[in-house]
Design a protein around this motif. Sequence first.
Motif, PDB file in Angstrom:
ATOM      1  N   GLY A  27     -11.456-104.073  78.122  1.00 23.81           N
ATOM      2  CA  GLY A  27     -12.162-104.878  77.110  1.00 23.81           C
ATOM      3  C   GLY A  27     -13.608-104.451  76.979  1.00 23.81           C
ATOM      4  O   GLY A  27     -14.510-105.132  77.478  1.00 23.81           O
TER       5      GLY A  27
ATOM      6  N   SER B  30     -14.870-102.222  73.726  1.00 19.45           N
ATOM      7  CA  SER B  30     -15.286-102.103  72.323  1.00 19.45           C
ATOM      8  C   SER B  30     -15.240-103.444  71.587  1.00 19.45           C
ATOM      9  O   SER B  30     -14.401-104.301  71.881  1.00 19.45           O
TER      10      SER B  30
ATOM     11  N   SER C 249     -19.661-102.722  68.122  1.00 19.76           N
ATOM     12  CA  SER C 249     -20.109-101.998  69.321  1.00 19.76           C
ATOM     13  C   SER C 249     -18.993-101.102  69.829  1.00 19.76           C
ATOM     14  O   SER C 249     -18.017-101.586  70.403  1.00 19.76           O
ATOM     15  N   GLY C 250     -19.129 -99.830  69.574  1.00 21.55           N
ATOM     16  CA  GLY C 250     -18.173 -98.874  70.117  1.00 21.55           C
ATOM     17  C   GLY C 250     -18.950 -97.878  70.948  1.00 21.55           C
ATOM     18  O   GLY C 250     -19.135 -98.044  72.151  1.00 21.55           O
TER      19      GLY C 250
ATOM     20  N   HIS D  76      -0.257-100.567  69.282  1.00 19.21           N
ATOM     21  CA  HIS D  76      -0.686-100.572  70.683  1.00 19.21           C
ATOM     22  C   HIS D  76      -2.089-101.145  70.805  1.00 19.21           C
ATOM     23  O   HIS D  76      -2.478-101.682  71.820  1.00 19.21           O
ATOM     24  N   PHE D  77      -2.833-101.074  69.683  1.00 20.09           N
ATOM     25  CA  PHE D  77      -4.177-101.677  69.628  1.00 20.09           C
ATOM     26  C   PHE D  77      -4.109-103.182  69.380  1.00 20.09           C
ATOM     27  O   PHE D  77      -3.172-103.642  68.721  1.00 20.09           O
TER      28      PHE D  77
ATOM     29  N   SER E 129      -7.190 -89.322  67.089  1.00 17.65           N
ATOM     30  CA  SER E 129      -7.684 -90.338  68.032  1.00 17.65           C
ATOM     31  C   SER E 129      -8.108 -89.740  69.376  1.00 17.65           C
ATOM     32  O   SER E 129      -8.818 -90.380  70.135  1.00 17.65           O
TER      33      SER E 129
ATOM     34  N   THR F 218     -16.531 -91.043  71.925  1.00 17.19           N
ATOM     35  CA  THR F 218     -16.355 -90.020  70.879  1.00 17.19           C
ATOM     36  C   THR F 218     -17.013 -88.696  71.280  1.00 17.19           C
ATOM     37  O   THR F 218     -17.864 -88.636  72.168  1.00 17.19           O
TER      38      THR F 218
ATOM     39  N   GLU G 140     -19.216 -86.912  69.685  1.00 17.41           N
ATOM     40  CA  GLU G 140     -20.677 -86.872  69.500  1.00 17.41           C
ATOM     41  C   GLU G 140     -21.380 -87.576  70.652  1.00 17.41           C
ATOM     42  O   GLU G 140     -22.414 -87.123  71.142  1.00 17.41           O
ATOM     43  N   VAL G 141     -20.785 -88.694  71.075  1.00 17.63           N
ATOM     44  CA  VAL G 141     -21.407 -89.460  72.161  1.00 17.63           C
ATOM     45  C   VAL G 141     -21.346 -88.669  73.477  1.00 17.63           C
ATOM     46  O   VAL G 141     -22.323 -88.602  74.227  1.00 17.63           O
TER      47      VAL G 141
HETATM   48  C1  LIG Z   1      -6.448 -94.463  70.786  1.00 20.96           C
HETATM   49  C2  LIG Z   1      -7.630 -95.318  71.104  1.00 20.96           C
HETATM   50  C3  LIG Z   1      -7.548 -96.243  72.135  1.00 20.96           C
HETATM   51  C4  LIG Z   1      -8.637 -97.078  72.421  1.00 20.96           C
HETATM   52  N1  LIG Z   1      -8.491 -98.011  73.406  1.00 20.96           N
HETATM   53  C5  LIG Z   1      -9.534 -98.814  73.693  1.00 20.96           C
HETATM   54  C6  LIG Z   1      -9.396 -99.842  74.697  1.00 20.96           C
HETATM   55  O1  LIG Z   1      -8.329 -99.995  75.301  1.00 20.96           O
HETATM   56  N2  LIG Z   1     -10.457-100.637  74.948  1.00 20.96           N
HETATM   57  C7  LIG Z   1     -11.640-100.494  74.315  1.00 20.96           C
HETATM   58  O2  LIG Z   1     -12.579-101.225  74.632  1.00 20.96           O
HETATM   59  N3  LIG Z   1     -11.803 -99.571  73.328  1.00 20.96           N
HETATM   60  C8  LIG Z   1     -10.768 -98.741  73.003  1.00 20.96           C
HETATM   61  N4  LIG Z   1     -10.901 -97.800  72.011  1.00 20.96           N
HETATM   62  C9  LIG Z   1     -12.141 -97.787  71.219  1.00 20.96           C
HETATM   63  C10 LIG Z   1     -12.998 -96.575  71.452  1.00 20.96           C
HETATM   64  O3  LIG Z   1     -13.622 -96.626  72.701  1.00 20.96           O
HETATM   65  C11 LIG Z   1     -14.028 -96.562  70.292  1.00 20.96           C
HETATM   66  O4  LIG Z   1     -13.304 -96.338  69.102  1.00 20.96           O
HETATM   67  C12 LIG Z   1     -15.065 -95.490  70.472  1.00 20.96           C
HETATM   68  O5  LIG Z   1     -15.890 -95.780  71.564  1.00 20.96           O
HETATM   69  C13 LIG Z   1     -15.926 -95.351  69.193  1.00 20.96           C
HETATM   70  O6  LIG Z   1     -16.427 -96.568  68.799  1.00 20.96           O
HETATM   71  P1  LIG Z   1     -16.285 -97.061  67.278  1.00 20.96           P
HETATM   72  O7  LIG Z   1     -14.851 -96.955  66.901  1.00 20.96           O
HETATM   73  O8  LIG Z   1     -16.965 -98.378  67.153  1.00 20.96           O
HETATM   74  O9  LIG Z   1     -17.061 -95.979  66.395  1.00 20.96           O
HETATM   75  P2  LIG Z   1     -18.633 -95.861  66.183  1.00 20.96           P
HETATM   76  O10 LIG Z   1     -19.329 -96.040  67.490  1.00 20.96           O
HETATM   77  O11 LIG Z   1     -19.036 -96.751  65.063  1.00 20.96           O
HETATM   78  O12 LIG Z   1     -18.768 -94.347  65.744  1.00 20.96           O
HETATM   79  C14 LIG Z   1     -18.487 -93.903  64.410  1.00 20.96           C
HETATM   80  C15 LIG Z   1     -18.882 -92.452  64.324  1.00 20.96           C
HETATM   81  O13 LIG Z   1     -20.319 -92.311  64.523  1.00 20.96           O
HETATM   82  C16 LIG Z   1     -20.572 -91.407  65.577  1.00 20.96           C
HETATM   83  N5  LIG Z   1     -21.710 -91.851  66.378  1.00 20.96           N
HETATM   84  C17 LIG Z   1     -21.912 -93.096  66.877  1.00 20.96           C
HETATM   85  N6  LIG Z   1     -23.059 -93.135  67.594  1.00 20.96           N
HETATM   86  C18 LIG Z   1     -23.574 -91.880  67.560  1.00 20.96           C
HETATM   87  C19 LIG Z   1     -24.728 -91.286  68.126  1.00 20.96           C
HETATM   88  N7  LIG Z   1     -25.583 -91.975  68.881  1.00 20.96           N
HETATM   89  N8  LIG Z   1     -24.946 -89.970  67.894  1.00 20.96           N
HETATM   90  C20 LIG Z   1     -24.084 -89.233  67.133  1.00 20.96           C
HETATM   91  N9  LIG Z   1     -22.957 -89.751  66.571  1.00 20.96           N
HETATM   92  C21 LIG Z   1     -22.716 -91.050  66.785  1.00 20.96           C
HETATM   93  C22 LIG Z   1     -19.306 -91.423  66.438  1.00 20.96           C
HETATM   94  O14 LIG Z   1     -19.177 -90.227  67.183  1.00 20.96           O
HETATM   95  C23 LIG Z   1     -18.216 -91.585  65.392  1.00 20.96           C
HETATM   96  O15 LIG Z   1     -17.880 -90.330  64.832  1.00 20.96           O
HETATM   97  C24 LIG Z   1      -9.845 -96.966  71.684  1.00 20.96           C
HETATM   98  C25 LIG Z   1      -9.929 -96.035  70.643  1.00 20.96           C
HETATM   99  C26 LIG Z   1      -8.844 -95.224  70.346  1.00 20.96           C
HETATM  100  C27 LIG Z   1      -8.952 -94.247  69.209  1.00 20.96           C
END
Ligand SMILES: Cc1cc2nc3c(=O)[nH]c(=O)nc-3n(C[C@H](O)[C@H](O)[C@H](O)COP(=O)(O)OP(=O)(O)OC[C@H]3O[C@@H](n4cnc5c(N)ncnc54)[C@H](O)[C@@H]3O)c2cc1C
Length: 382
Positions: free
Chosen positions: A131, A133, A137-138, A215-216, A360, A367, A369-370
């Motif tokens: 838990g 994202s 906040s990702g 699964h999400f 994914s 990600t 980039e991060v």
């Molecule tokens: C298959 C899958 C399973 C997952 N399972 C889980 C789970 O079990 N629990 C959980 O908590 N989360 C889970 N996630 C979520 C995952 O951790 C997030 O999707 C990921 O951290 C990105 O966050 P976001 O989707 O909010 O994208 P954002 O953070 O909004 O990013 C959007 C885009 O902007 C870019 N970006 C963001 N910040 C920056 C920066 N500072 N510099 C450069 N580029 C940047 C990113 O690289 C991305 O391309 C899962 C995701 C996937 C795809």
Amino acid sequence: MSTFKFELGELPPEAEALREEVRAFLREHLGEPTPARRARSWGGFDREFSKKVGERGWIGMMWPKKYGGHERTALERYVVLEEMLAAGAPVSAHWVADRQSAPLLLRFGTEEQRQKFLPRIARGELAFAIGMSEPDSGSDLASLRTRADKVAGGYHFNGTKVWTSNAHKSDYMIATVRTSWNPEKKHEGLTQFLVDCKTPGITMSPIIDLAGSHHFNMVVFEDAFVPEDMRVGAEGDGWKQVTTELAFERSGPERYLSSFALITALIDELGKEPDERAAVVVGRLVAHLVTLRQMSLSIAVMLQKGENPNLEAAVSKDLGTTFEQEIPEIVHALLGLEPTINTGSALQQALGYLMQKAPSFSLRGGTREVLRGIIARGLGLR
Ligand SMILES: Cc1cc2nc3c(=O)[nH]c(=O)nc-3n(C[C@H](O)[C@H](O)[C@H](O)COP(=O)(O)OP(=O)(O)OC[C@H]3O[C@@H](n4cnc5c(N)ncnc54)[C@H](O)[C@@H]3O)c2cc1C
């Protein structure tokens, strides 16, 4: 300039002996899976299978025996993981707990938490979700807003988590939430909790992924009560702990083996006499695979030594996910094969599945980039 280190090594004989045991176990329980089935990699969720893995002593392999562990080495554990992934074994019901939730409890949990949860995880009886994202906040995890407000005997949780893999099938979630808020110092005030997924006040709804599967989840907390003794670590220590948890999450072979089934299926398809172009493609894929495996093994050893290989895990995940994302495109270009979903050959179906899933790979667990930002910071470049 700072640098990162990958110490290369060989697998010891006991790890190779274990490989044969794991293969025999997998043959007995899974038969000879098709490439399409193996392409599911660590996606399958099967509690009965997890219990059988637990009975064999292959969950919690490195933990102390007093917590139900088996005190084996990181390299032995690594062999079990890679064999499970290569076979597409349905490991999801124990994977998250084994990989990150339990190691987190071992490092930061109370003695009572360790005794209560770890033996059951090692037996394959408990499934955990992550838990972290939230809708806003990702990547910027420190901006998360789900609140835990102190009440008598515990906390009231309010807020929303998203993308929570398998939360609807899990028993517990390690949730990272906010116990205080200072806009100037948002990394402070985060705290981690063990949350029982059946707690009243928690609502889960499915989010359907690109491949059409569930699964999400979106997980909403409305005054959900979490007892004080379910807090992991001290209030405000969440950031330090969650970055440790992410190193566990990013380091394993699942970060480069997701499309492995396609490499073996490609080799089978090409036969013993591939043309020169095909031989070059296979040679490159195998060379990359072997290098990534060495890097990933090296991280396993660092984790065993109690080191915190954040930087190395980020490098390995970035390169690994780039590799596993490229494989479906490479196979498609080489064979000119149409990707399919439910029809066509097993190879076409594996290709179809992985083409849908591949985007994914570089998002989950942080990600691209991060990760590159973390690598740049670790090298002192930013
Ligand atoms: C298959 C899958 C399973 C997952 N399972 C889980 C789970 O079990 N629990 C959980 O908590 N989360 C889970 N996630 C979520 C995952 O951790 C997030 O999707 C990921 O951290 C990105 O966050 P976001 O989707 O909010 O994208 P954002 O953070 O909004 O990013 C959007 C885009 O902007 C870019 N970006 C963001 N910040 C920056 C920066 N500072 N510099 C450069 N580029 C940047 C990113 O690289 C991305 O391309 C899962 C995701 C996937 C795809």
